[in-house]
Design a protein around this motif. Sequence first.
Motif, PDB file in Angstrom:
ATOM      1  N   GLY A  34      -4.683  -7.432  10.664  1.00  0.00           N
ATOM      2  CA  GLY A  34      -4.918  -6.002  10.797  1.00  0.00           C
ATOM      3  C   GLY A  34      -6.251  -5.615  10.214  1.00  0.00           C
ATOM      4  N   GLU A  35      -6.672  -4.409  10.573  1.00  0.00           N
ATOM      5  CA  GLU A  35      -7.956  -3.925  10.061  1.00  0.00           C
ATOM      6  C   GLU A  35      -7.906  -2.432   9.798  1.00  0.00           C
ATOM      7  OE1 GLU A  35     -10.176  -3.104  14.340  1.00  0.00           O
ATOM      8  OE2 GLU A  35     -10.856  -4.754  13.093  1.00  0.00           O
ATOM      9  N   ASN A  36      -8.774  -2.031   8.909  1.00  0.00           N
ATOM     10  CA  ASN A  36      -9.020  -0.625   8.636  1.00  0.00           C
ATOM     11  C   ASN A  36     -10.467  -0.364   9.034  1.00  0.00           C
ATOM     12  OD1 ASN A  36      -9.480   1.910   7.598  1.00  0.00           O
ATOM     13  ND2 ASN A  36      -9.262   1.326   5.470  1.00  0.00           N
ATOM     14  N   PRO A  37     -10.693   0.107  10.260  1.00  0.00           N
ATOM     15  CA  PRO A  37     -12.057   0.255  10.763  1.00  0.00           C
ATOM     16  C   PRO A  37     -12.921   1.207   9.936  1.00  0.00           C
ATOM     17  CG  PRO A  37     -10.446   0.624  12.516  1.00  0.00           C
ATOM     18  CD  PRO A  37      -9.685   0.502  11.241  1.00  0.00           C
ATOM     19  N   MET A  38     -12.305   2.190   9.293  1.00  0.00           N
ATOM     20  CA  MET A  38     -13.068   3.164   8.510  1.00  0.00           C
ATOM     21  C   MET A  38     -13.770   2.512   7.318  1.00  0.00           C
ATOM     22  SD  MET A  38     -12.793   6.038  10.054  1.00  0.00           S
ATOM     23  CE  MET A  38     -13.352   7.195   8.823  1.00  0.00           C
ATOM     24  N   CYS A  39     -13.136   1.510   6.731  1.00  0.00           N
ATOM     25  CA  CYS A  39     -13.682   0.881   5.528  1.00  0.00           C
ATOM     26  C   CYS A  39     -14.187  -0.541   5.805  1.00  0.00           C
ATOM     27  CB  CYS A  39     -12.604   0.857   4.442  1.00  0.00           C
ATOM     28  SG  CYS A  39     -13.195   0.501   2.775  1.00  0.00           S
ATOM     29  N   GLY A  40     -13.765  -1.103   6.929  1.00  0.00           N
ATOM     30  CA  GLY A  40     -14.173  -2.462   7.252  1.00  0.00           C
ATOM     31  C   GLY A  40     -13.255  -3.527   6.671  1.00  0.00           C
ATOM     32  N   GLY A  63      -8.535 -12.345   3.838  1.00  0.00           N
ATOM     33  CA  GLY A  63      -9.169 -11.133   4.302  1.00  0.00           C
ATOM     34  C   GLY A  63     -10.433 -10.832   3.554  1.00  0.00           C
ATOM     35  N   ASP A  64     -10.951  -9.679   3.880  1.00  0.00           N
ATOM     36  CA  ASP A  64     -12.190  -9.234   3.288  1.00  0.00           C
ATOM     37  C   ASP A  64     -12.150  -7.717   3.278  1.00  0.00           C
ATOM     38  OD1 ASP A  64     -14.732  -9.613   2.182  1.00  0.00           O
ATOM     39  OD2 ASP A  64     -15.702  -9.311   4.125  1.00  0.00           O
ATOM     40  N   GLY A  65     -12.710  -7.127   2.246  1.00  0.00           N
ATOM     41  CA  GLY A  65     -12.744  -5.673   2.205  1.00  0.00           C
ATOM     42  C   GLY A  65     -12.896  -5.158   0.800  1.00  0.00           C
ATOM     43  N   CYS A  66     -12.589  -3.899   0.646  1.00  0.00           N
ATOM     44  CA  CYS A  66     -12.763  -3.230  -0.639  1.00  0.00           C
ATOM     45  C   CYS A  66     -11.727  -3.715  -1.656  1.00  0.00           C
ATOM     46  CB  CYS A  66     -12.663  -1.720  -0.457  1.00  0.00           C
ATOM     47  SG  CYS A  66     -11.005  -1.130  -0.059  1.00  0.00           S
ATOM     48  N   ALA A  67     -11.974  -3.367  -2.905  1.00  0.00           N
ATOM     49  CA  ALA A  67     -11.090  -3.799  -4.002  1.00  0.00           C
ATOM     50  C   ALA A  67      -9.659  -3.313  -3.793  1.00  0.00           C
ATOM     51  CB  ALA A  67     -11.635  -3.302  -5.342  1.00  0.00           C
ATOM     52  N   ILE A  68      -9.499  -2.090  -3.309  1.00  0.00           N
ATOM     53  CA  ILE A  68      -8.141  -1.543  -3.120  1.00  0.00           C
ATOM     54  C   ILE A  68      -7.380  -2.346  -2.070  1.00  0.00           C
ATOM     55  CG2 ILE A  68      -6.820   0.454  -2.298  1.00  0.00           C
ATOM     56  CD1 ILE A  68      -7.888   0.998  -5.034  1.00  0.00           C
ATOM     57  N   SER A  69      -7.987  -2.634  -0.927  1.00  0.00           N
ATOM     58  CA  SER A  69      -7.267  -3.349   0.139  1.00  0.00           C
ATOM     59  C   SER A  69      -6.922  -4.771  -0.285  1.00  0.00           C
ATOM     60  CB  SER A  69      -8.073  -3.364   1.440  1.00  0.00           C
ATOM     61  OG  SER A  69      -9.177  -4.247   1.375  1.00  0.00           O
ATOM     62  N   GLN A  70      -7.851  -5.440  -0.926  1.00  0.00           N
ATOM     63  CA  GLN A  70      -7.622  -6.833  -1.303  1.00  0.00           C
ATOM     64  C   GLN A  70      -6.648  -6.945  -2.476  1.00  0.00           C
ATOM     65  OE1 GLN A  70      -9.072  -9.340   0.811  1.00  0.00           O
ATOM     66  NE2 GLN A  70      -9.254  -7.382   1.870  1.00  0.00           N
ATOM     67  N   ALA A  71      -6.751  -6.049  -3.440  1.00  0.00           N
ATOM     68  CA  ALA A  71      -5.807  -6.050  -4.558  1.00  0.00           C
ATOM     69  C   ALA A  71      -4.401  -5.708  -4.073  1.00  0.00           C
ATOM     70  CB  ALA A  71      -6.249  -5.059  -5.637  1.00  0.00           C
ATOM     71  N   LYS A 110      -5.530   4.391   3.436  1.00  0.00           N
ATOM     72  CA  LYS A 110      -5.473   3.397   4.517  1.00  0.00           C
ATOM     73  C   LYS A 110      -5.854   2.013   4.015  1.00  0.00           C
ATOM     74  CE  LYS A 110      -6.170   6.683   8.238  1.00  0.00           C
ATOM     75  NZ  LYS A 110      -6.943   7.055   9.410  1.00  0.00           N
ATOM     76  N   CYS A 111      -6.739   1.962   3.036  1.00  0.00           N
ATOM     77  CA  CYS A 111      -7.100   0.686   2.401  1.00  0.00           C
ATOM     78  C   CYS A 111      -5.887   0.122   1.662  1.00  0.00           C
ATOM     79  CB  CYS A 111      -8.243   0.875   1.406  1.00  0.00           C
ATOM     80  SG  CYS A 111      -9.727   1.653   2.068  1.00  0.00           S
ATOM     81  N   THR A 136      -3.930  -1.723  13.258  1.00  0.00           N
ATOM     82  CA  THR A 136      -5.076  -0.939  12.801  1.00  0.00           C
ATOM     83  C   THR A 136      -4.582   0.323  12.111  1.00  0.00           C
ATOM     84  OG1 THR A 136      -7.120   0.186  13.449  1.00  0.00           O
ATOM     85  CG2 THR A 136      -5.330   0.190  15.054  1.00  0.00           C
ATOM     86  N   THR A 137      -5.322   0.755  11.114  1.00  0.00           N
ATOM     87  CA  THR A 137      -4.971   1.994  10.423  1.00  0.00           C
ATOM     88  C   THR A 137      -5.649   3.188  11.069  1.00  0.00           C
ATOM     89  OG1 THR A 137      -6.804   1.703   8.869  1.00  0.00           O
ATOM     90  CG2 THR A 137      -4.637   0.834   8.198  1.00  0.00           C
ATOM     91  N   GLU A 138      -6.352   2.960  12.159  1.00  0.00           N
ATOM     92  CA  GLU A 138      -7.126   4.023  12.803  1.00  0.00           C
ATOM     93  C   GLU A 138      -6.286   5.222  13.199  1.00  0.00           C
ATOM     94  OE1 GLU A 138      -9.298   3.240  16.622  1.00  0.00           O
ATOM     95  OE2 GLU A 138     -10.916   3.011  15.158  1.00  0.00           O
ATOM     96  N   ASP A 139      -5.059   4.982  13.644  1.00  0.00           N
ATOM     97  CA  ASP A 139      -4.221   6.081  14.124  1.00  0.00           C
ATOM     98  C   ASP A 139      -3.278   6.641  13.073  1.00  0.00           C
ATOM     99  OD1 ASP A 139      -5.372   5.750  16.640  1.00  0.00           O
ATOM    100  OD2 ASP A 139      -3.901   4.228  17.191  1.00  0.00           O
TER     101      ASP A 139
END
Length: 141
Positions: A34-40, A63-71, A110-111, A136-139
Amino acid sequence: MVGGSDMYRQQILDHYKSPRNYGELEEPTFTHVGENPMCGDTIEMQVKLDDDEEEIEYVTFQGDGCAISQASASMLSEKLQGMTVEDLQELDRDDVVDMLGVDISPMRIKCAVLAEKVAQDGADIYFGELDVDKTTTEDDD
């Protein structure tokens, strides 16, 4: 922020810098991305169910992304082990925020919930209840 938030911020940074269960399973029952397009943010969850396909034996993520998503993915990978698939499906945004222990801004929620959504959708796909290639978290609202 909630009381004791410094401790929780440290916990988030610890999981981000030293993620638990990061990697691949040899023979997962299901894998989903899955992905969160807003944050990458991107997350791939791999789940191994028990022989009855009712309890989660093991979870890894990549995965890869911000601290919140990965934590959040790291913490969730620990929390899910030993849970039933039914319990996984009952998790919601509040459970994830409680697990993280800090208030999450509307822009960052969303992250925070990406890993939860990926694991839930992966289970739904495996059990034939959903047909998507990627979460995706887009919607999400």
